[in-house]
Design an enzyme around this catalytic site. Structure first.
Site, PDB file in Angstrom:
ATOM      1  N   GLU A  85     -30.169   4.920  42.041  1.00 36.00           N
ATOM      2  CA  GLU A  85     -30.193   5.717  42.956  1.00 36.00           C
ATOM      3  C   GLU A  85     -31.050   5.514  44.246  1.00 36.00           C
ATOM      4  O   GLU A  85     -32.170   5.474  44.097  1.00 36.00           O
ATOM      5  CB  GLU A  85     -30.585   7.009  42.468  1.00 36.00           C
ATOM      6  N   HIS A 113     -34.780  23.885  41.958  1.00 37.82           N
ATOM      7  CA  HIS A 113     -35.416  24.841  42.604  1.00 37.82           C
ATOM      8  C   HIS A 113     -34.904  26.181  42.276  1.00 37.82           C
ATOM      9  O   HIS A 113     -35.670  27.204  42.599  1.00 37.82           O
ATOM     10  CB  HIS A 113     -34.989  24.609  44.314  1.00 37.82           C
ATOM     11  N   HIS A 118     -35.146  17.862  36.614  1.00 39.00           N
ATOM     12  CA  HIS A 118     -36.161  17.135  36.660  1.00 39.00           C
ATOM     13  C   HIS A 118     -37.159  17.820  35.586  1.00 39.00           C
ATOM     14  O   HIS A 118     -37.767  18.887  35.892  1.00 39.00           O
ATOM     15  CB  HIS A 118     -36.855  16.661  38.023  1.00 39.00           C
ATOM     16  N   HIS A 172     -31.604  12.389  47.779  1.00 41.14           N
ATOM     17  CA  HIS A 172     -33.153  13.064  48.265  1.00 41.14           C
ATOM     18  C   HIS A 172     -33.063  13.140  49.755  1.00 41.14           C
ATOM     19  O   HIS A 172     -32.592  12.506  50.827  1.00 41.14           O
ATOM     20  CB  HIS A 172     -34.292  11.810  48.186  1.00 41.14           C
ATOM     21  N   ARG A 218     -40.653  17.551  34.608  1.00 42.34           N
ATOM     22  CA  ARG A 218     -41.734  16.927  35.111  1.00 42.34           C
ATOM     23  C   ARG A 218     -42.922  17.211  33.869  1.00 42.34           C
ATOM     24  O   ARG A 218     -42.706  18.249  33.158  1.00 42.34           O
ATOM     25  CB  ARG A 218     -42.306  17.732  36.442  1.00 42.34           C
ATOM     26  N   ARG A 222     -43.472  22.232  36.325  1.00 39.37           N
ATOM     27  CA  ARG A 222     -43.686  23.095  37.387  1.00 39.37           C
ATOM     28  C   ARG A 222     -42.570  23.996  37.761  1.00 39.37           C
ATOM     29  O   ARG A 222     -42.511  24.926  38.276  1.00 39.37           O
ATOM     30  CB  ARG A 222     -44.033  22.432  38.808  1.00 39.37           C
ATOM     31  N   THR A 232     -40.359  14.361  44.571  1.00 40.42           N
ATOM     32  CA  THR A 232     -40.273  12.938  44.432  1.00 40.42           C
ATOM     33  C   THR A 232     -40.430  12.217  45.665  1.00 40.42           C
ATOM     34  O   THR A 232     -39.326  11.965  46.294  1.00 40.42           O
ATOM     35  CB  THR A 232     -39.085  12.409  43.358  1.00 40.42           C
ATOM     36  N   GLU A 269     -33.836  13.758  35.260  1.00 40.46           N
ATOM     37  CA  GLU A 269     -34.580  12.829  36.038  1.00 40.46           C
ATOM     38  C   GLU A 269     -36.079  12.887  35.307  1.00 40.46           C
ATOM     39  O   GLU A 269     -36.462  13.966  34.893  1.00 40.46           O
ATOM     40  CB  GLU A 269     -34.874  13.579  37.607  1.00 40.46           C
ATOM     41  N   ASN A 287     -28.619  19.210  42.283  1.00 37.04           N
ATOM     42  CA  ASN A 287     -30.030  19.393  41.299  1.00 37.04           C
ATOM     43  C   ASN A 287     -30.364  20.841  41.315  1.00 37.04           C
ATOM     44  O   ASN A 287     -30.630  21.444  42.625  1.00 37.04           O
ATOM     45  CB  ASN A 287     -31.132  18.351  42.145  1.00 37.04           C
TER      46      ASN A 287
END
Ligand code: PXP
Length: 246
Positions: free
Chosen positions: A155, A10, A47, A196, A49, A53, A105, A74, A7
């Site tokens: 998941e 970041h 993701h 996660h 969103r 963000r 999340t 995602e 992922n």
């Protein structure tokens, strides 16, 4: 073999910290995704969103063009994002709950209570050739509902396990929930991913969870990459995953 989806949200978070509202800036999440692939990652997760963000629309389109492995998008079950996904055609979407005030999340998707809308979204994605995964807590009712929704994957949310990692009894209880959840899902014909809060410390213990296909890992890999570079960070994680018994 247990697969790794990295992922890279970041990376975009860091860029947005300096270049929010601008058309470009560093670091580039697409370049990061390509470095992860070159290091052996089996897929890339992003993701998009609703509040944008971190990942921006232009990122996911460039990502779709550039990466050679699998793109996992995602997303919340929100009409705007569903419409983008249907055009973007990632290989798979992972439906997640989304709240603006959360840092990441934080909970699993409430599938049982939203079965009709999730089943409808699942069908629309499948009709467009996109596989579907549902990000859920290892809760028997949610697993059962995920199978009823016709999802290809779930998941399992490993956040509670990761949070409990320093407390032995609590950690064991969370690990057992994941083991039971994976068994139940597999028996119902679901493919099982997990993610996660997974990191270089808690990964080994996750080998006890059966039937896992892929792990989606973000924060720990991108954090380590600040010190070691992405190639080493991804390869270190792949090495920890290599002994997974399947
Ligand atoms: N899987 C899902 C569904 C997520 O929402 C996240 C966080 O964006 C992750 C995996 C990765 O979590 P982490 O960044 O803690 O590794």
């Amino acid at each position: 073999m247990l697969k790794l989806g990295v992922n890279v949200d970041h990376v975009a978070t860091l860029r947005e910290a300096r270049y929010r509202g601008r058309e470009r800036g560093e670091p580039d999440p697409v370049a990061a995704a390509l470095a992860c692939e070159a290091a052996g990652a089996h897929g890339i997760t992003v993701h998009l969103r609703e509040d944008r963000r971190h990942m921006q629309d232009r990122d996911v389109w460039k990502m779709r063009e550039a990466i050679k492995t699998r793109l996992n998008l995602e997303m919340a079950v929100a009409p705007e994002i569903v419409a983008i996904a249907l055009r973007l055609k990632p290989d798979i979407v992972c439906l997640v709950p989304e709240r603006r005030e959360e840092i990441t999340t934080e909970g699993g998707l409430e599938v049982a209570g939203n079965l009709a809308v999730i089943t409808e979204t699942r069908k629309r994605m499948n009709d467009a050739g996109i596989e579907v995964s549902l990000f859920i807590a290892p809760d028997p009712a949610q697993i059962e509902a995920s199978a009823r929704a016709g999802s290809q994957f779930i998941e399992l949310h490993t956040g509670a396990f990761a949070e409990a990692f320093d407390q032995e009894a609590h950690r064991q209880a969370e690990l057992e929930r994941l083991i039971a959840g994976a068994r139940q899902a597999h028996a119902l014909g679901l493919n099982v991913n997990a993610g996660h809060g997974l990191n270089y410390q808690n990964l080994q213990m996750l080998h006890q969870v059966p039937h896992l296909v892929e792990l989606n890992i973000g924060h720990s890999i991108i954090s380590r990459a600040v010190m070691t570079g992405l190639t080493t960070a991804v390869q270190d994680m792949l090495r920890l995953m290599a002994g997974y018994p399947g």
